[in-house]
Design a protein around this motif. Structure first.
Motif, mmCIF file in Angstrom:
data_model
loop_
_atom_site.group_PDB
_atom_site.id
_atom_site.type_symbol
_atom_site.label_atom_id
_atom_site.label_comp_id
_atom_site.label_asym_id
_atom_site.label_seq_id
_atom_site.Cartn_x
_atom_site.Cartn_y
_atom_site.Cartn_z
ATOM 1 N N UNK A 2 2.717 77.716 71.261
ATOM 2 C CA UNK A 2 1.660 78.742 71.301
ATOM 3 C C UNK A 2 1.616 79.475 69.960
ATOM 4 N N UNK A 3 0.433 79.663 69.400
ATOM 5 C CA UNK A 3 0.325 80.300 68.081
ATOM 6 C C UNK A 3 1.047 81.644 67.985
ATOM 7 N N UNK A 4 0.932 82.454 69.015
ATOM 8 C CA UNK A 4 1.541 83.789 68.977
ATOM 9 C C UNK A 4 3.061 83.754 69.148
ATOM 10 N N UNK A 5 3.627 82.598 69.453
ATOM 11 C CA UNK A 5 5.076 82.489 69.676
ATOM 12 C C UNK A 5 5.799 81.690 68.592
ATOM 13 N N UNK A 6 5.070 81.239 67.577
ATOM 14 C CA UNK A 6 5.665 80.372 66.563
ATOM 15 C C UNK A 6 6.839 81.015 65.825
ATOM 16 N N UNK A 48 18.134 53.401 66.787
ATOM 17 C CA UNK A 48 16.713 53.666 67.024
ATOM 18 C C UNK A 48 16.340 55.119 66.724
ATOM 19 N N UNK A 49 15.130 55.288 66.209
ATOM 20 C CA UNK A 49 14.556 56.603 65.898
ATOM 21 C C UNK A 49 13.422 56.870 66.875
ATOM 22 N N UNK A 50 13.274 58.121 67.246
ATOM 23 C CA UNK A 50 12.208 58.516 68.152
ATOM 24 C C UNK A 50 11.503 59.733 67.561
ATOM 25 N N UNK A 51 10.208 59.806 67.782
ATOM 26 C CA UNK A 51 9.412 60.940 67.318
ATOM 27 C C UNK A 51 8.567 61.427 68.488
ATOM 28 N N UNK A 52 8.442 62.740 68.599
ATOM 29 C CA UNK A 52 7.647 63.302 69.689
ATOM 30 C C UNK A 52 6.940 64.560 69.228
ATOM 31 N N UNK A 53 5.928 64.951 69.994
ATOM 32 C CA UNK A 53 5.177 66.166 69.684
ATOM 33 C C UNK A 53 5.078 67.063 70.916
ATOM 34 N N UNK A 54 4.937 68.332 70.631
ATOM 35 C CA UNK A 54 4.631 69.379 71.599
ATOM 36 C C UNK A 54 3.755 70.398 70.883
ATOM 37 N N UNK A 59 13.419 69.257 64.039
ATOM 38 C CA UNK A 59 12.123 69.722 64.518
ATOM 39 C C UNK A 59 11.339 70.252 63.334
ATOM 40 N N UNK A 60 10.052 69.954 63.304
ATOM 41 C CA UNK A 60 9.153 70.413 62.252
ATOM 42 C C UNK A 60 7.991 71.130 62.919
ATOM 43 N N UNK A 61 7.617 72.304 62.396
ATOM 44 C CA UNK A 61 6.554 73.110 62.997
ATOM 45 C C UNK A 61 5.426 73.317 62.000
ATOM 46 N N UNK A 62 4.253 72.828 62.353
ATOM 47 C CA UNK A 62 3.066 72.997 61.513
ATOM 48 C C UNK A 62 2.447 74.361 61.789
ATOM 49 N N UNK A 63 1.661 74.876 60.854
ATOM 50 C CA UNK A 63 1.084 76.222 60.979
ATOM 51 C C UNK A 63 0.234 76.409 62.236
ATOM 52 N N UNK A 116 1.705 72.727 65.975
ATOM 53 C CA UNK A 116 2.134 71.373 66.308
ATOM 54 C C UNK A 116 3.609 71.235 65.968
ATOM 55 N N UNK A 117 4.402 70.897 66.970
ATOM 56 C CA UNK A 117 5.836 70.687 66.795
ATOM 57 C C UNK A 117 6.090 69.188 66.812
#
Length: 114
Positions: free
Chosen positions: A11-15, A2-8, A43-47, A50-51
């Motif tokens: 904080x912009x200033x901590x990316x 099984x695969x799982x996906x999640x988001x968090x 883990x993937x981090x959007x600008x 969004x993680x």
């Protein structure tokens, strides 16, 4: 598996610091993740902060519970918590799990079996 996906939300200033911390995760944290059933974990981090996490596990709840019993996870979660917005709990307990609606290999397998 099984695969799982999640988001968090980071904080912009901590990316930048968040990305740097994940470029060199503690060896004992890596070992604990592997030992407790976390596989093919990314883990993937959007600008905008969004993680998105993707992980394979036989049982994510069991893998999370096993990690919660480790000392290294308690230390890691305490250090990572300040990086996140709108989070009232440890990051590994507060993520939003997404429902998978498509997986190419699953559908290809179903198509070829028909």
């Amino acid at each position: 598996m099984p695969r799982y996906c999640f988001t968090l939300q980071v904080r912009p200033e901590r990316q930048q610091e968040y990305a740097e911390r994940h470029a060199a995760v503690w060896p004992d944290m890596l070992a604990a993740l592997a030992a407790t059933g976390w596989r093919n974990y990314s883990l993937f981090l959007r600008e905008d902060g969004l993680l998105v996490g993707v992980v394979e596990s036989d049982d994510l709840a069991a893998a999370q519970a096993a990690m919660a019993r480790t000392e290294v996870n308690a230390r890691w979660q305490a250090e990572m918590a300040p990086f996140f917005s709108d989070l009232d709990t440890a990051p590994d307990e507060g993520f939003v799990q997404l429902r998978e609606v498509f997986h190419l290999e699953d559908q290809l397998t179903t198509t070829t079996e028909s």
